[in-house]
Motif scaffolding. Structure first.
Motif, mmCIF file in Angstrom:
data_model
loop_
_atom_site.group_PDB
_atom_site.id
_atom_site.type_symbol
_atom_site.label_atom_id
_atom_site.label_comp_id
_atom_site.label_asym_id
_atom_site.label_seq_id
_atom_site.Cartn_x
_atom_site.Cartn_y
_atom_site.Cartn_z
ATOM 1 N N VAL A 116 102.281 31.330 82.629
ATOM 2 C CA VAL A 116 101.993 31.165 81.209
ATOM 3 C C VAL A 116 102.233 32.467 80.456
ATOM 4 O O VAL A 116 102.678 32.475 79.312
ATOM 5 N N ALA A 117 101.946 33.588 81.124
ATOM 6 C CA ALA A 117 102.169 34.879 80.480
ATOM 7 C C ALA A 117 103.656 35.104 80.224
ATOM 8 O O ALA A 117 104.043 35.644 79.194
ATOM 9 N N PHE A 118 104.492 34.678 81.172
ATOM 10 C CA PHE A 118 105.935 34.813 80.976
ATOM 11 C C PHE A 118 106.392 34.009 79.754
ATOM 12 O O PHE A 118 107.216 34.467 78.965
ATOM 13 N N ALA A 119 105.867 32.799 79.608
ATOM 14 C CA ALA A 119 106.241 31.953 78.472
ATOM 15 C C ALA A 119 105.802 32.586 77.161
ATOM 16 O O ALA A 119 106.544 32.576 76.167
ATOM 17 N N LEU A 120 104.604 33.152 77.163
ATOM 18 C CA LEU A 120 104.107 33.788 75.947
ATOM 19 C C LEU A 120 104.917 35.040 75.612
ATOM 20 O O LEU A 120 105.184 35.323 74.444
ATOM 21 N N ARG A 121 105.301 35.764 76.642
ATOM 22 C CA ARG A 121 106.113 36.957 76.403
ATOM 23 C C ARG A 121 107.472 36.577 75.822
ATOM 24 O O ARG A 121 108.002 37.263 74.936
ATOM 25 N N ALA A 122 108.026 35.481 76.309
ATOM 26 C CA ALA A 122 109.310 35.021 75.769
ATOM 27 C C ALA A 122 109.170 34.655 74.295
ATOM 28 O O ALA A 122 110.072 34.913 73.486
ATOM 29 N N ARG A 123 108.025 34.085 73.946
ATOM 30 C CA ARG A 123 107.790 33.738 72.542
ATOM 31 C C ARG A 123 107.733 34.992 71.673
ATOM 32 O O ARG A 123 108.282 35.022 70.564
#
Length: 201
Positions: A153-160
């Motif tokens: 989930v952190a990776f997805a948020l970082r991509a955002r």
């Protein structure tokens, strides 16, 4: 025989003098009108530069600088390193600078179409800034604090966050380029008006 110029010649010279005087009578007021108009144009260009475009450009550059600082600090924070500054703490300062951009680009020294164009560009930049801070806040809240490493989930948020920053960079660049183009045009108008006034005088 009469001495001097013939009567016809004297009348011809007199007519030419009257024509010359008539031309001068027309040219002097016309020159004054041109001078006043060009001085007004030069004054408008200078006011646009000093009261609107110059301050707006400086404020937009400050936004870019602080967003760069915030993005760098955010990267340090999500990677677990010591951030030089809390990236979220820069949001009020950036919003204040965006207000200065708005103040400059909505100055009455600019035309209504120009103000509308700037308003659209600034709205895009503001939206990108807001999205970046929203995404950055969410990613920092979800960042792991233990040695397990970042969760998916952190990776997805970082991509955002990264997507939002790219959108900001594009919006900021477009607004900055547009302000710069208007500044160059205002400088050119001022120089042209100065040249016309000098030529008339």
């Amino acid at each position: 025989m009469n001495g001097g110029l013939p009567a016809v010649s004297r009348r011809s010279v007199g007519s030419q003098i009257r024509v010359l005087i008539g031309i001068l009578v027309l040219l002097v007021p016309l020159s004054a009108v041109i001078s006043v108009a060009t001085i007004h144009s030069q004054s408008s260009a200078v006011r646009a530069l000093t009261l609107a475009l110059g301050p707006a450009s400086e404020a937009n550059n400050a936004v870019l600088l602080d967003m760069t600082r915030a993005e760098g600090a955010w990267r340090e924070a999500v990677l677990g390193g010591p951030a030089p500054v809390d990236p979220l703490s820069l949001q009020p300062r950036i919003e204040e600078q965006l207000g200065r951009v708005e103040q400059g680009t909505q100055s009455t020294e600019l035309s209504a179409p120009d103000r509308a164009r700037f308003a659209t560009l600034l709205a895009a930049e503001r939206a990108a800034v807001k999205e970046w801070f929203t995404a950055a806040r969410a990613s920092l809240a979800a960042a792991p604090t233990g040695p397990a490493g970042p969760a998916p989930v952190a990776f997805a948020l970082r991509a955002r966050v990264e997507t939002a920053y790219a959108a900001f960079g594009k919006a900021s660049g477009t607004l900055g380029d547009t302000i710069r183009a208007h500044r160059n045009a205002a400088r050119a108008d001022s120089r042209e008006a100065t040249g016309i006034t000098s030529a008339v005088i």
